[in-house]
Design an enzyme around this catalytic site. Structure first.
Site, PDB file in Angstrom:
ATOM      1  N   LYS A 208       0.624  -1.581   0.297  1.00  0.00           N
ATOM      2  CA  LYS A 208       0.016   0.198   0.045  1.00  0.00           C
ATOM      3  C   LYS A 208       0.378   1.247  -0.455  1.00  0.00           C
ATOM      4  CE  LYS A 208      -3.694   2.119   2.622  1.00  0.00           C
ATOM      5  NZ  LYS A 208      -4.717   2.369   3.917  1.00  0.00           N
ATOM      6  N   GLU A 214      11.212  -3.962   4.291  1.00  0.00           N
ATOM      7  CA  GLU A 214      11.085  -5.768   4.103  1.00  0.00           C
ATOM      8  C   GLU A 214      10.007  -5.745   2.661  1.00  0.00           C
ATOM      9  OE1 GLU A 214       9.033  -4.218   6.973  1.00  0.00           O
ATOM     10  OE2 GLU A 214       9.316  -5.948   8.518  1.00  0.00           O
ATOM     11  N   GLY A 270      -4.986  -1.526   4.875  1.00  0.00           N
ATOM     12  CA  GLY A 270      -3.975  -2.700   4.242  1.00  0.00           C
ATOM     13  C   GLY A 270      -4.973  -4.556   5.129  1.00  0.00           C
ATOM     14  N   ARG A 271      -5.077  -4.560   6.183  1.00  0.00           N
ATOM     15  CA  ARG A 271      -5.631  -5.619   6.051  1.00  0.00           C
ATOM     16  C   ARG A 271      -7.155  -6.070   5.831  1.00  0.00           C
ATOM     17  NH1 ARG A 271      -4.981  -2.429   9.984  1.00  0.00           N
ATOM     18  NH2 ARG A 271      -6.524  -1.776  11.626  1.00  0.00           N
ATOM     19  N   GLU A 356      -4.452  -6.051  14.624  1.00  0.00           N
ATOM     20  CA  GLU A 356      -4.227  -5.504  14.344  1.00  0.00           C
ATOM     21  C   GLU A 356      -5.683  -4.133  14.528  1.00  0.00           C
ATOM     22  OE1 GLU A 356      -0.739  -4.508  11.794  1.00  0.00           O
ATOM     23  OE2 GLU A 356      -2.991  -4.159  10.534  1.00  0.00           O
ATOM     24  N   HIS A 387      -3.930 -32.868  18.273  1.00  0.00           N
ATOM     25  CA  HIS A 387      -2.931 -33.555  19.040  1.00  0.00           C
ATOM     26  C   HIS A 387      -2.453 -32.391  19.556  1.00  0.00           C
ATOM     27  CE1 HIS A 387      -5.257 -37.719  17.545  1.00  0.00           C
ATOM     28  NE2 HIS A 387      -5.665 -36.329  16.623  1.00  0.00           N
ATOM     29  N   LYS A 506       9.002   0.200  13.641  1.00  0.00           N
ATOM     30  CA  LYS A 506      10.166  -0.126  12.423  1.00  0.00           C
ATOM     31  C   LYS A 506      11.130   0.993  12.577  1.00  0.00           C
ATOM     32  CE  LYS A 506       5.724  -0.851  10.161  1.00  0.00           C
ATOM     33  NZ  LYS A 506       4.714   0.350   9.417  1.00  0.00           N
TER      34      LYS A 506
HETATM   35  O1  F6P Z   1       3.079  -2.815   9.819  1.00  0.00           O
HETATM   36  C1  F6P Z   1       1.908  -3.188   9.985  1.00  0.00           C
HETATM   37  C2  F6P Z   1       1.886  -2.931   7.546  1.00  0.00           C
HETATM   38  O2  F6P Z   1       0.875  -1.285   7.804  1.00  0.00           O
HETATM   39  C3  F6P Z   1       0.115  -3.502   7.882  1.00  0.00           C
HETATM   40  O3  F6P Z   1      -1.126  -2.678   8.519  1.00  0.00           O
HETATM   41  C4  F6P Z   1       0.114  -3.615   6.866  1.00  0.00           C
HETATM   42  O4  F6P Z   1      -0.767  -4.373   6.231  1.00  0.00           O
HETATM   43  C5  F6P Z   1       1.534  -4.000   6.531  1.00  0.00           C
HETATM   44  O5  F6P Z   1       1.766  -3.075   7.365  1.00  0.00           O
HETATM   45  C6  F6P Z   1       2.299  -3.784   4.425  1.00  0.00           C
HETATM   46  O6  F6P Z   1       2.133  -2.455   4.467  1.00  0.00           O
HETATM   47  P1  F6P Z   1       2.332  -1.990   3.320  1.00  0.00           P
HETATM   48  O7  F6P Z   1       1.144  -3.147   2.372  1.00  0.00           O
HETATM   49  O8  F6P Z   1       2.048  -0.777   3.063  1.00  0.00           O
HETATM   50  O9  F6P Z   1       3.666  -2.774   2.748  1.00  0.00           O
END
Ligand code: F6P
Length: 541
Positions: A208, A214, A270-271, A356, A387, A506
């Site tokens: 987003k 990452e 995002g979620r 979240e 199990h 972060k």
């Molecule tokens: O760090 C949390 C977050 O912002 C989530 O809310 C989101 O889904 C995820 O990181 C990934 O964010 P992006 O789509 O901006 O890379």
């Protein structure tokens, strides 16, 4: 309308008094007294049946809980979400994942503009793109058809499409394979790339913000891998990389042609984004028609949620029962138990969706809560969990409400497998509810072992039966949980749509990353963190 203080609402006080009565009741006795409990406390909606009869509730409980929802102005909050009001107040954003699957296509206005034409345009772009990949109009740098899609994203830009693509494995188009790389741990990327042929691999960079460390690190590694395999020809990048983002400038800066960018909007959290172009890997893997079926299923649940009285409203009931356990029984966690191998990622997906969203400690007005908000969400598919951790649910010291989810028809109906699976699912809910008394145990057990073999029972469960796991029914199931989370957030008076709690880690990681790479002593940290940084530098780097 401002949210009133939850604990001062009349229904809250009445629920506290009512809890004193209900906590003494055993589900076994309730079922003995009420032979029609299943009929009274189960609801069917399209492909789904929700049995909530094995909960520690009575008619009075439900009456008080639905009154609590009314006193919390839930109807108003639902209207505000669906009509594009900026209910994410800390970020001044509307919350409109429901518009992404608004298959009736009625206008949805944000700041005087209808968002539907933009949504439809991106759906059309997705359709054209997926068809071009499938029919070979779009090909890799050496002229071969694409066979593998790698989605590079994390959190909401990974978990939703990953979960759905895994759940809809039987619908995968022949010759297409989906892969998901999320972790910045190089092993995630290398394990994936090592299986792939660069000539036939298409990368989707899903972010987003297009700034997530990452995802950007993984995206650059994938880019270099491709260049290494095509004689460093930068021109191939545009054929093998597409982006899904709200950040056009950052996509350009990465080197992706904006013609290969799929847009979404700041009013998609995002979620909650799998319904947007973040669902591109889903569409590429199962086809656009099936992706639209997923949207249809969610839309039908949206209509149900918006139009059905609280007492017959599936997401509202699940939310209220969750509040009953969280705030009155003080349950700290909620377990999600899908009895379906393809739904194995559902607990992880719901973990982000719920934790979240509702892992908050202040009200929308910024006041500290004097009651609990979101529980810990966890789970594993059945029967595996039986199990492993079910022991604690049956005989541990805490009450853990459980959701059991199972399709009636299997996509792989081999031998007795599905009957065994179904039998185990139903048996667990019965065992958790009934338990086994000392008298029942005692018949064939030495006295010293009786206490060990007693099951207290009275453990609450919901059971969700799905006729068959299809794109449509899965869409409804996901939307059911999204709205459950929303309702709980409304009653707790919190903002379910921001996530400030992810920021501090972060920021600190950015500082420590630099320190790990430098020779100068670590900067200002506590003694433990400084010690760890120094140890890492001395021993590993
Ligand atoms: O760090 C949390 C977050 O912002 C989530 O809310 C989101 O889904 C995820 O990181 C990934 O964010 P992006 O789509 O901006 O890379």
């Amino acid at each position: 309308m401002s949210t009133p203080q939850l604990t001062t609402l009349p229904a809250w006080g009445k629920l506290q008094d009512h809890y004193q009565q209900v906590k003494k009741l055993h589900l076994r006795d309730l079922f003995d007294q009420e032979s029609d409990r299943f009929d009274r406390y189960s609801l069917q909606f399209n492909e789904l049946l929700l049995d909530y009869s094995k909960n520690r509730i009575t008619d009075e409980t439900l009456k008080l809980l639905t009154t609590l929802a009314s006193e919390s102005h839930l109807d108003d909050a639902i209207r505000k979400m669906f009509t594009g009001e900026k209910i994410n107040t800390t970020e001044q954003r509307a919350v409109l994942h429901v518009a992404l699957r608004n298959r009736s296509n009625t206008p949805v206005m944000v700041e005087g503009n209808d968002v539907m034409p933009g949504i439809n345009a991106v759906l059309e772009q997705m359709q054209n793109f997926t068809e071009a990949v499938h029919d070979g109009t779009l090909r890799g740098f050496s002229g071969k058809k694409f066979t593998d899609i790698v989605n590079i994203g994390i959190g909401g830009s990974d978990l939703g499409p990953h979960m759905v693509t895994t759940a809809l494995r039987p619908y995968w188009i022949e010759g297409m394979h989906a892969h998901f790389v999320s972790n910045v741990d190089g092993s995630d990327m290398m394990e994936t790339l090592n299986k792939l042929n660069p000539e036939t691999t298409l990368f989707i960079i899903a972010s987003k913000t297009f700034t997530t460390r990452e995802t950007m690190t993984n995206a650059h590694t994938a880019r270099q891998w491709l260049l290494d395999h095509c004689g460093n020809n930068e021109g191939v990048i545009k054929h093998h990389f597409v982006a899904v983002s709200t950040n056009t400038a950052a996509v350009k800066a990465f080197g992706i042609d904006t013609d290969n960018m799929f847009e979404f909007w700041d009013w998609v959290g995002g979620r909650y984004s799998l319904w947007s172009a973040i669902g591109l890997p889903i569409a590429l893997t199962i086809g656009m028609e099936n992706f639209k079926q997923l949207l249809n299923g969610a839309h039908e649940m949206d209509l149900h949620f918006r139009e059905t009285p609280f007492e017959n409203n599936l997401p509202v009931l699940m939310a209220l029962i969750g509040i009953w356990y969280r705030n009155f029984f003080a349950a700290t966690s909620q377990v999600i138990l899908p009895y379906d191998h393809t739904l194995r990622l559902l607990p992880a997906y719901l973990q982000q969706a719920d934790m979240e969203s509702n892992g908050k400690r202040v009200t929308i007005a910024g006041e500290y809560l004097d009651y609990d908000s979101g529980p810990v969400i966890w789970g594993q598919p059945g029967t595996n969990g039986q199990h492993a951790f079910y022991q604690l649910i049956h005989q541990g010291t805490q009450m853990i409400p459980a959701d059991f989810i199972i399709p009636l028809e299997s996509h792989n109906p081999i031998g007795e497998h599905h009957t065994i699976l179904l039998a185990n699912c139903l048996a667990q809910t019965e065992a958790l509810m009934k338990g086994k008394t000392a008298a029942e145990v005692a018949q064939d057990t030495p006295d010293s072992l009786v206490a060990h073999k007693v099951f207290p029972g009275n453990k609450p469960t919901n059971t969700i039966l799905i006729n068959k796991l299809t794109p449509q029914s899965l869409g409804s199931l996901i939307a059911l949980y999204e709205h459950k989370i929303f309702v709980q957030g409304v009653i707790w008076g919190i903002n379910s749509f921001d996530q400030w709690g992810v920021e501090l880690g972060k920021q600190l990681a950015g500082v420590i990353e630099k320190e790990l790479e430098s020779d100068t002593p670590a900067g200002k940290h506590d003694n433990s963190t400084t010690g760890l940084i120094d140890y890492c530098r001395q021993h590993l780097l």
